[in-house]
Design an enzyme around this catalytic site. Sequence first.
Site, mmCIF file in Angstrom:
data_model
loop_
_atom_site.group_PDB
_atom_site.id
_atom_site.type_symbol
_atom_site.label_atom_id
_atom_site.label_comp_id
_atom_site.label_asym_id
_atom_site.label_seq_id
_atom_site.Cartn_x
_atom_site.Cartn_y
_atom_site.Cartn_z
ATOM 1 N N ALA A 1 -10.606 7.711 -21.573
ATOM 2 C CA ALA A 1 -11.524 8.591 -20.825
ATOM 3 C C ALA A 1 -11.050 10.043 -20.832
ATOM 4 C CB ALA A 1 -11.629 8.099 -19.389
ATOM 5 N N VAL B 1 -9.493 4.417 -5.027
ATOM 6 C CA VAL B 1 -9.118 4.831 -3.659
ATOM 7 C C VAL B 1 -8.038 5.915 -3.715
ATOM 8 C CG1 VAL B 1 -9.723 2.579 -2.691
ATOM 9 C CG2 VAL B 1 -7.381 2.968 -3.507
ATOM 10 N N TYR C 1 0.831 -1.216 0.000
ATOM 11 C CA TYR C 1 0.000 0.000 0.000
ATOM 12 C C TYR C 1 0.858 1.256 0.000
ATOM 13 C CZ TYR C 1 -4.488 -2.210 -0.058
ATOM 14 O OH TYR C 1 -5.578 -2.901 -0.493
ATOM 15 N N GLY D 1 -14.110 3.508 -17.387
ATOM 16 C CA GLY D 1 -12.837 2.905 -16.992
ATOM 17 C C GLY D 1 -12.942 1.840 -15.925
ATOM 18 N N CYS E 1 -10.496 -0.313 17.367
ATOM 19 C CA CYS E 1 -11.493 0.660 17.875
ATOM 20 C C CYS E 1 -11.952 1.540 16.707
ATOM 21 C CB CYS E 1 -10.855 1.489 18.989
ATOM 22 S SG CYS E 1 -9.791 2.799 18.402
ATOM 23 N N SER F 1 -13.555 -2.502 -15.397
ATOM 24 C CA SER F 1 -13.692 -3.811 -16.043
ATOM 25 C C SER F 1 -15.018 -4.462 -15.653
ATOM 26 C CB SER F 1 -12.521 -4.707 -15.624
ATOM 27 O OG SER F 1 -12.492 -4.798 -14.204
ATOM 28 N N HIS G 1 -14.990 2.142 -2.244
ATOM 29 C CA HIS G 1 -13.981 1.224 -1.679
ATOM 30 C C HIS G 1 -13.020 1.917 -0.730
ATOM 31 C CE1 HIS G 1 -14.705 -1.531 -5.399
ATOM 32 N NE2 HIS G 1 -15.628 -1.668 -4.470
HETATM 33 C C1 BV8 Z 1 -18.025 -8.395 -0.896
HETATM 34 C C2 BV8 Z 1 -9.984 -1.538 -2.764
HETATM 35 C C3 BV8 Z 1 -19.342 -9.675 0.582
HETATM 36 C C4 BV8 Z 1 -8.708 -2.046 -2.253
HETATM 37 C C5 BV8 Z 1 -11.062 -3.224 -4.181
HETATM 38 C C6 BV8 Z 1 -17.626 -14.422 -7.612
HETATM 39 C C7 BV8 Z 1 -18.571 -13.743 -8.345
HETATM 40 C C8 BV8 Z 1 -18.972 -12.450 -7.997
HETATM 41 C C9 BV8 Z 1 -18.428 -11.822 -6.873
HETATM 42 C C10 BV8 Z 1 -17.472 -12.503 -6.164
HETATM 43 C C11 BV8 Z 1 -17.061 -13.791 -6.523
HETATM 44 N N1 BV8 Z 1 -16.117 -14.190 -5.648
HETATM 45 C C12 BV8 Z 1 -15.932 -13.195 -4.738
HETATM 46 C C13 BV8 Z 1 -16.763 -12.194 -5.029
HETATM 47 C C14 BV8 Z 1 -16.916 -10.920 -4.312
HETATM 48 C C15 BV8 Z 1 -15.794 -9.969 -4.675
HETATM 49 C C16 BV8 Z 1 -15.669 -9.800 -6.167
HETATM 50 O O1 BV8 Z 1 -16.460 -9.087 -6.795
HETATM 51 N N2 BV8 Z 1 -14.673 -10.480 -6.751
HETATM 52 C C17 BV8 Z 1 -14.496 -10.404 -8.200
HETATM 53 C C18 BV8 Z 1 -13.011 -10.175 -8.517
HETATM 54 C C19 BV8 Z 1 -14.989 -11.706 -8.799
HETATM 55 N N3 BV8 Z 1 -16.197 -8.696 -4.084
HETATM 56 C C20 BV8 Z 1 -15.857 -8.427 -2.815
HETATM 57 O O2 BV8 Z 1 -15.155 -9.140 -2.121
HETATM 58 C C21 BV8 Z 1 -16.488 -7.157 -2.248
HETATM 59 N N4 BV8 Z 1 -17.070 -7.486 -0.986
HETATM 60 O O3 BV8 Z 1 -18.524 -8.948 -1.845
HETATM 61 O O4 BV8 Z 1 -18.362 -8.648 0.395
HETATM 62 C C22 BV8 Z 1 -19.710 -9.634 1.997
HETATM 63 C C23 BV8 Z 1 -20.966 -9.160 2.346
HETATM 64 C C24 BV8 Z 1 -21.326 -9.177 3.671
HETATM 65 C C25 BV8 Z 1 -20.424 -9.631 4.654
HETATM 66 C C26 BV8 Z 1 -19.145 -10.066 4.280
HETATM 67 C C27 BV8 Z 1 -18.783 -10.083 2.949
HETATM 68 C C28 BV8 Z 1 -15.419 -6.109 -2.003
HETATM 69 C C29 BV8 Z 1 -14.862 -5.654 -3.320
HETATM 70 C C30 BV8 Z 1 -13.909 -4.469 -3.102
HETATM 71 C C31 BV8 Z 1 -12.500 -4.964 -3.234
HETATM 72 N N5 BV8 Z 1 -11.589 -3.807 -3.145
HETATM 73 N N6 BV8 Z 1 -10.257 -2.165 -4.065
HETATM 74 C C32 BV8 Z 1 -7.540 -1.546 -3.078
HETATM 75 O O5 BV8 Z 1 -7.721 -0.724 -4.009
HETATM 76 O O6 BV8 Z 1 -6.419 -1.978 -2.760
HETATM 77 S S1 BV8 Z 1 -11.458 -3.778 -5.732
HETATM 78 C C33 BV8 Z 1 -10.369 -3.209 -6.926
HETATM 79 O O7 BV8 Z 1 -10.805 -3.754 -8.187
HETATM 80 C C34 BV8 Z 1 -10.441 -1.722 -7.159
HETATM 81 O O8 BV8 Z 1 -10.911 -0.977 -6.089
HETATM 82 C C35 BV8 Z 1 -11.415 -1.556 -8.263
HETATM 83 O O9 BV8 Z 1 -12.500 -0.928 -7.765
HETATM 84 C C36 BV8 Z 1 -11.850 -2.913 -8.579
HETATM 85 C C37 BV8 Z 1 -12.255 -3.086 -10.007
HETATM 86 O O10 BV8 Z 1 -11.166 -2.750 -10.800
HETATM 87 P P1 BV8 Z 1 -11.386 -1.570 -11.885
HETATM 88 O O11 BV8 Z 1 -11.529 -0.277 -11.175
HETATM 89 O O12 BV8 Z 1 -12.469 -1.945 -12.817
HETATM 90 O O13 BV8 Z 1 -9.990 -1.592 -12.580
HETATM 91 P P2 BV8 Z 1 -9.476 -2.679 -13.614
HETATM 92 O O14 BV8 Z 1 -7.992 -2.555 -13.689
HETATM 93 O O15 BV8 Z 1 -10.109 -4.003 -13.320
HETATM 94 O O16 BV8 Z 1 -10.111 -2.193 -15.000
HETATM 95 C C38 BV8 Z 1 -9.682 -0.973 -15.574
HETATM 96 C C39 BV8 Z 1 -10.620 -0.740 -16.741
HETATM 97 O O17 BV8 Z 1 -10.311 0.509 -17.328
HETATM 98 C C40 BV8 Z 1 -10.466 -1.793 -17.828
HETATM 99 O O18 BV8 Z 1 -11.763 -2.139 -18.288
HETATM 100 C C41 BV8 Z 1 -9.684 -1.055 -18.932
HETATM 101 O O19 BV8 Z 1 -10.093 -1.489 -20.220
HETATM 102 C C42 BV8 Z 1 -10.123 0.370 -18.715
HETATM 103 N N7 BV8 Z 1 -9.152 1.409 -19.077
HETATM 104 C C43 BV8 Z 1 -7.796 1.367 -18.934
HETATM 105 N N8 BV8 Z 1 -7.265 2.558 -19.334
HETATM 106 C C44 BV8 Z 1 -8.307 3.351 -19.705
HETATM 107 C C45 BV8 Z 1 -9.510 2.624 -19.547
HETATM 108 N N9 BV8 Z 1 -10.718 3.139 -19.851
HETATM 109 C C46 BV8 Z 1 -10.751 4.416 -20.312
HETATM 110 N N10 BV8 Z 1 -9.652 5.174 -20.496
HETATM 111 C C47 BV8 Z 1 -8.420 4.682 -20.206
HETATM 112 N N11 BV8 Z 1 -7.323 5.456 -20.389
HETATM 113 ZN ZN ZN Z 2 -7.681 1.933 18.272
#
Ligand code: BV8
Ligand code: ZN
Length: 259
Positions: free
Chosen positions: A247, A105, A68, A203, A142, A205, A131
């Site tokens: 974008a 974030v 981080y 932007g 706490c 996925s 997020h």
């Molecule tokens: C939860 C913070 C439940 C931390 C992040 C199976 C099926 C469905 C769901 C799940 C599953 N197995 C597990 C799950 C749940 C899981 C999930 O969805 N997994 C996925 C991978 C399958 N979700 C979770 O765990 C969530 N919590 O479900 O809790 C629960 C409920 C009650 C009680 C207990 C539990 C929590 C999800 C949050 C995770 N944290 N980030 C950190 O940043 O370190 S997620 C992380 O990936 C990022 O925050 C981001 O938000 C996220 C998605 O990524 P993107 O932002 O889309 O970025 P990416 O690189 O993927 O894509 C970039 C895009 O931009 C591409 O499309 C590219 O083409 C495009 N691009 C690139 N350049 C440009 C552009 N577009 C335009 N212009 C450009 N120049």
């Molecule tokens: Zn504390």
Amino acid sequence: MAVEGLEQARKLMADARKLCVLTGAGISAESGVPTFRGPEGLWRTFRPEELATPEAFARDPRLVWEWYEWRRGVIRGCRPNAGHEALARLALSGGKEVRILTQNVDGLHEEAARAVAGGRDPSPALPLELHGSIFRVRCTRCPYRSTHREPLDTSSTDLLPRCPRCRSLLRPDVVWFGEPLDDEVLQEAYDLARHADLCLVVGTSALVHPAASLPLATVRGGGAILEVNTTETPLTPLAAVSLRGNAAVWLPLLQGGET
Ligand code: BV8
Ligand code: ZN
């Protein structure tokens, strides 16, 4: 296709009274913030599925903080790009109700909002951070939480940041995989998406839930999806228009249609 797509996209923007914007890492790519799944993406080099989880932090908090702090260092050197600024101008123009929901974030939407607002109230352009924020920390025990921007020394576990109240380890105030999003934030996000007549998806996925299902709430509420992405995503088939490209190029063209 691109030009015709732009005209149709501009009409969708002009007709929209309530606009919900969902952004992902792609909007910050132009600013130099690594995306998660791109060719140079974080997932390639840092096995984040093993790092962005509570289990990883419990197992090796120093390694997770090291990852981080590396990201915080990269992001400190990044500035908002024309895409962030176009969205901030749109939200501050007052022509329509605009709310920005971000999965990012990195804090770049907020920085753009304050820069574009100048002395005016930036709040209409401040994003709902689904997020959390990489520049906020919270206690593992706490309710203590605070902004934290200064560089951290993560070279040894006993140098990691500790809570000033209870001395427990502090963690990045972000939502890890397997953790629920903040209830109120998620409810507000669904309400905004459900009542929007247009969801501008930029932007992302569209793989991570529940964020990726917010545009579907707009469609279920009778609204449309306008996508901006350099590639196809699972949302592309549901979009009224999907502008293929950067974008930082498309958003100023879309915002430019706003007088
Ligand atoms: C939860 C913070 C439940 C931390 C992040 C199976 C099926 C469905 C769901 C799940 C599953 N197995 C597990 C799950 C749940 C899981 C999930 O969805 N997994 C996925 C991978 C399958 N979700 C979770 O765990 C969530 N919590 O479900 O809790 C629960 C409920 C009650 C009680 C207990 C539990 C929590 C999800 C949050 C995770 N944290 N980030 C950190 O940043 O370190 S997620 C992380 O990936 C990022 O925050 C981001 O938000 C996220 C998605 O990524 P993107 O932002 O889309 O970025 P990416 O690189 O993927 O894509 C970039 C895009 O931009 C591409 O499309 C590219 O083409 C495009 N691009 C690139 N350049 C440009 C552009 N577009 C335009 N212009 C450009 N120049
Ligand atoms: Zn504390």
